[in-house]
Enzyme design. Sequence first.
Site, short mmCIF file in Angstrom:
data_model
loop_
_atom_site.label_atom_id
_atom_site.label_comp_id
_atom_site.label_asym_id
_atom_site.label_seq_id
_atom_site.Cartn_x
_atom_site.Cartn_y
_atom_site.Cartn_z
CG ASP A 250 -2.16 0.77 1.07
OD1 ASP A 250 -3.23 0.57 1.62
OD2 ASP A 250 -2.03 1.75 -0.09
C1 GLC Z 1 -4.26 4.21 -0.16
C2 GLC Z 1 -5.42 2.99 -0.06
C3 GLC Z 1 -5.07 2.18 -0.90
C4 GLC Z 1 -5.27 2.93 -2.17
C5 GLC Z 1 -3.89 3.31 -2.28
C6 GLC Z 1 -3.44 4.19 -3.90
O1 GLC Z 1 -3.62 4.63 1.03
O2 GLC Z 1 -4.98 2.42 1.37
O3 GLC Z 1 -6.52 1.70 -0.59
O4 GLC Z 1 -5.38 1.87 -3.60
O5 GLC Z 1 -3.35 4.23 -1.33
O6 GLC Z 1 -4.54 5.26 -3.69
#
Ligand code: GLC
Length: 723
Positions: A250
């Site tokens: 993430d």
């Molecule tokens: C965010 C979220 C994730 C998302 C990623 C890209 O922090 O936790 O669900 O897909 O970053 O935006």
Amino acid sequence: MSFVSSLLAQMTLKEKIGQMSQFNNDDDEKLENSVKNDDVGSVINEVNIDVINELQRLATQESRLGIPLLIGRDVIHGFNTIFPIPLGQAATWSPELVETCANIAAIESSNSGINWTFAPMIDISRDPRWGRIAESLGEDPYLCSVLGSAMVNGFQGENLSDKNSIAACAKHFAGYGASESGRDYNTTNIPENEFRNVYLPPFKALADAGVSTFMASFSDLNGVPVTGNSWLLNDVLREEWKYPGPVVSDWGSIPQLVTHGFCVDEESAAFEACQAGVDIEMASDTYAKNLPLLIKNNKVSLEQIDTMVNRILLLKFDLGLFDTPFTESTLLEEKLNSNHLNVAKQVATKSCVLLKNSKQTLPLSKAKISSLAVIGPLADDGYEQLGTWVFDAKPSQSITCLNAIKKHVGDSVDVSFSKGLETSRSINQEGFNDARQIALSADVALMILGEEAILSGEAHCRSNIDLPGCQEQLINAIYETGTPIVLVIMAGRPITLEKVLPKVDAVLFAWHPGTMGGPAITELLFGETCPSGKLPVTFPRNVGQIPLYYSQKNTGRPASDATFVDINDIKVRAPQTSLGMTCAHLDTHFSPLFPFGFGLSYTQFEYKNIKVNKHLVNIGENVEITVTISNVGNFDSEEVVQLYIRDLVGSVTRPVKELKGFQRVYLPAGQSEKIVFTVHTDELAFYNRQMKLKTEAGLFNVWIGSNSDTELKTEFEVVIQQD
Ligand code: GLC
């Protein structure tokens, strides 16, 4: 040797580490240079088709080996056309509709050059304080599994290399929804048995459905943050499930291993994430900075790197990017596709849940009312009705409730409008008088309240889930006029409505309904269609009940109406052991305000004659459960027929109810239909005391009804076949 293997064999270590690096496009020049220098394997948050095509040109024509890019975006509930938030889509209980939404989102986003979405989010969510419940598919593993798999099919289509297919991503693996106190990114402590029986099943279902990628969660799972958790990412995902696709971190979750206090520095974080099996690093550069040294010092092997890069190259190959890296725009983006809008309206219509309808206030009739007061800060706001996780839509293209109602009634009803409050959080009551005045002269007050979009979604958690601001006070002010109130709520989570319910005559819960929320809600309010949505998540009476979910364990002292003693009924100096001594609060009834699966219609359904085709069921066989459902009201309507089971005795305790089947059926008024469910004994399996997935012999209760509180039940017994 396969194409990917031969490509991998030609790659330098620098090029391999480049494939593991995902850049956020916050600096075009830096990104373009990095692409040319083989330092980038994927890009996140670029949606301009010309920029994407140029990046693909640099990657395929100016880098040494010409490897195309993955282009990722959070296409969570639509791209240009916005559908209800996932929690709202879950309220349709319709895999077909959910799949169609994902398919349209894939068509619109792939048309901009996107080839990877970070969805579906399938975290089991049982804490409505958590903002991300809005992007989940609710509290139940079975419903999440069925709908999440449908979303994957919608995004990925028949063939991942098709023009309008995009790679999906099962996130956030896993257990993120158990963040303590509903605060985002918080600690999760989940016993393995609960983890395997509740939180993992949707991810296993999506792995089996062929989801192309997984995303590691931010969260600390039992002391080992997921992004560095080799047990979860290797032992479970790779060894047990044999999952072949890449895992992406993430956002910044690899360097956050240092913040967790799990790693002493970023070199250690890169090591732990790599060992755990995080193949792609999203938006940070610990791999780029540290892997060369880790490999030089033999802490990370080249074989490990090759295994990881191979997964990434295979995904690009399966997407057809080596043959077709460029996108030719075919949709006229500025003009929303009418078919897509029709689907958006249909899904929004079927996602709305009728929670109350006293005195048959709804449906409204143009023949019966001559004036309608529309009140509330969300009645005419095309931005707020879209909900969280919306980046690529134009709010100006939304159709609001006010506009849809005016169009629907034309000159037949006098429609007045007052916001009453500037926003859903406003505490300035200056607008109350204006709202009161229009209510006084109207036959019905239609109040459209709830949460602004920013009050749910990532990092947007609330410790109090009442209607925000002074909305309850606004309801009280309109209640005092004596005009009947129809309340429509737009929100990204269950709202605690116990204080509000007695003041209103009808409640329609619309979640954040998306681009076509206005026409959908109008169609329901005026009876063009019957409400048919069902809650995918329990609505608590108050925040003190959380976590509260239907598939709870029985405990040794289950609460019951026979033993419940309300705090106000307790005698002064009541003896210590006189208060029921069961699993209940003194100051709140132990039941939810609205149970999982609940949703009213304008008609009434009767369920009768529940039967099993055999009482003794051998392990490995099916059991058929049938029921007769009748539409005994005056409206043709759809109904979501739900099947629940209870395994009465297990080697570990089992929930008092578990959803194991549902069917959305259409039944004209006055008609009856026999509904058949088939359950295989494998579907009754759970991780037992030895942590083995097994179906155990014994007695099962089975219910069929219109929500999880249904009492229409029968039973069957699973037996081990005697040789
Ligand atoms: C965010 C979220 C994730 C998302 C990623 C890209 O922090 O936790 O669900 O897909 O970053 O935006």
